[in-house]
Design a protein around this motif. Structure first.
Motif, PDB file in Angstrom:
ATOM      1  N   GLU A  44       9.209  -4.556  -0.745  1.00  0.00           N
ATOM      2  CA  GLU A  44       8.508  -5.666  -0.407  1.00  0.00           C
ATOM      3  C   GLU A  44       9.233  -7.150  -0.555  1.00  0.00           C
ATOM      4  O   GLU A  44       9.224  -8.208   0.380  1.00  0.00           O
ATOM      5  N   ASN A  45       9.647  -7.438  -1.514  1.00  0.00           N
ATOM      6  CA  ASN A  45      10.116  -8.814  -2.116  1.00  0.00           C
ATOM      7  C   ASN A  45      11.620  -9.065  -1.512  1.00  0.00           C
ATOM      8  O   ASN A  45      12.048 -10.165  -1.763  1.00  0.00           O
ATOM      9  N   ARG A 101       2.540  -5.483   3.158  1.00  0.00           N
ATOM     10  CA  ARG A 101       2.302  -4.079   3.657  1.00  0.00           C
ATOM     11  C   ARG A 101       2.968  -2.772   3.021  1.00  0.00           C
ATOM     12  O   ARG A 101       3.699  -2.251   3.511  1.00  0.00           O
ATOM     13  N   PRO A 102       2.537  -2.733   1.934  1.00  0.00           N
ATOM     14  CA  PRO A 102       2.714  -1.585   1.126  1.00  0.00           C
ATOM     15  C   PRO A 102       2.544  -0.200   1.678  1.00  0.00           C
ATOM     16  O   PRO A 102       1.441  -0.154   2.296  1.00  0.00           O
ATOM     17  N   GLY A 103       3.270   0.798   1.350  1.00  0.00           N
ATOM     18  CA  GLY A 103       3.032   2.107   1.981  1.00  0.00           C
ATOM     19  C   GLY A 103       3.961   2.459   3.158  1.00  0.00           C
ATOM     20  O   GLY A 103       4.820   1.794   3.308  1.00  0.00           O
ATOM     21  N   VAL A 104       3.625   3.659   3.596  1.00  0.00           N
ATOM     22  CA  VAL A 104       4.431   4.153   4.787  1.00  0.00           C
ATOM     23  C   VAL A 104       4.137   3.511   6.022  1.00  0.00           C
ATOM     24  O   VAL A 104       2.886   3.203   6.146  1.00  0.00           O
ATOM     25  N   PHE A 105       5.102   3.244   6.779  1.00  0.00           N
ATOM     26  CA  PHE A 105       5.074   2.503   8.250  1.00  0.00           C
ATOM     27  C   PHE A 105       5.741   3.293   9.245  1.00  0.00           C
ATOM     28  O   PHE A 105       6.822   4.022   9.112  1.00  0.00           O
ATOM     29  N   GLY A 125       9.532   3.894   7.315  1.00  0.00           N
ATOM     30  CA  GLY A 125      10.198   3.498   6.305  1.00  0.00           C
ATOM     31  C   GLY A 125       8.732   3.626   5.417  1.00  0.00           C
ATOM     32  O   GLY A 125       7.694   3.988   5.553  1.00  0.00           O
ATOM     33  N   LYS A 126       9.227   3.058   4.044  1.00  0.00           N
ATOM     34  CA  LYS A 126       8.064   3.076   3.191  1.00  0.00           C
ATOM     35  C   LYS A 126       8.243   1.804   2.298  1.00  0.00           C
ATOM     36  O   LYS A 126       9.167   1.511   1.765  1.00  0.00           O
ATOM     37  N   VAL A 127       7.254   0.825   2.239  1.00  0.00           N
ATOM     38  CA  VAL A 127       7.473  -0.420   1.632  1.00  0.00           C
ATOM     39  C   VAL A 127       6.968  -0.061   0.157  1.00  0.00           C
ATOM     40  O   VAL A 127       6.062   0.469  -0.024  1.00  0.00           O
ATOM     41  N   ILE A 128       7.741  -0.508  -0.817  1.00  0.00           N
ATOM     42  CA  ILE A 128       7.784  -0.396  -2.259  1.00  0.00           C
ATOM     43  C   ILE A 128       7.412  -1.750  -2.832  1.00  0.00           C
ATOM     44  O   ILE A 128       8.171  -2.815  -2.405  1.00  0.00           O
TER      45      ILE A 128
END
Length: 129
Positions: A44-45, A101-105, A125-128
């Motif tokens: 995310e960052n 927006r953490p999590g799977v998208f 993907g997946k936001v960590i």
């Protein structure tokens, strides 16, 4: 009345012939190399991530992308603005903003072309944190 009926038969014949022949004329045909891209784990960052979808115009007429509509505001598109001649390549870029927006998208982009066709491409993907 007889002359009118003969003219109607000719007119109907020419209309049918026109539609038959127009079905054989090949229109532009967009063909993406891939229609989905997996970013995998996205921090995310680290900020926005983007992917360039390449396509080819496999038709016999020039093709133009009229619009690209993402499924949400977190995805920003860009694309080839000029006409793509037959046999030539173009692109659609999908930029995803993972902030907040953490999590799977899995997001879609709807590509509308000059032949009034709609193609869907996807990013996931997946936001960590």
């Amino acid at each position: 009345i007889y002359i009118f009926l003969i003219n109607m038969k000719k007119t109907t014949y020419y209309i049918a012939l026109f539609f038959l022949l127009s079905s054989f004329i090949q229109k532009p045909n967009i063909s993406f190399e891939v229609n989905e891209h997996n970013f995998g784990d996205v921090k995310e960052n680290d900020g926005k991530v983007s992917y360039k979808f390449m396509f080819t115009n496999n038709g016999q007429n020039a093709l133009k992308i009229l619009s690209v509509k993402p499924s949400c505001g977190c995805t920003t598109p860009d694309w080839s603005k000029n006409e793509i001649k037959p046999g030539k390549d173009g692109y659609v870029i999908a930029e995803y903003n993972p902030k907040g927006r953490p999590g799977v998208f899995r997001k879609s982009l709807s590509v509308i072309t000059s032949d009034n066709k709609r193609s869907l491409i996807f990013i996931k993907g997946k936001v960590i944190n």
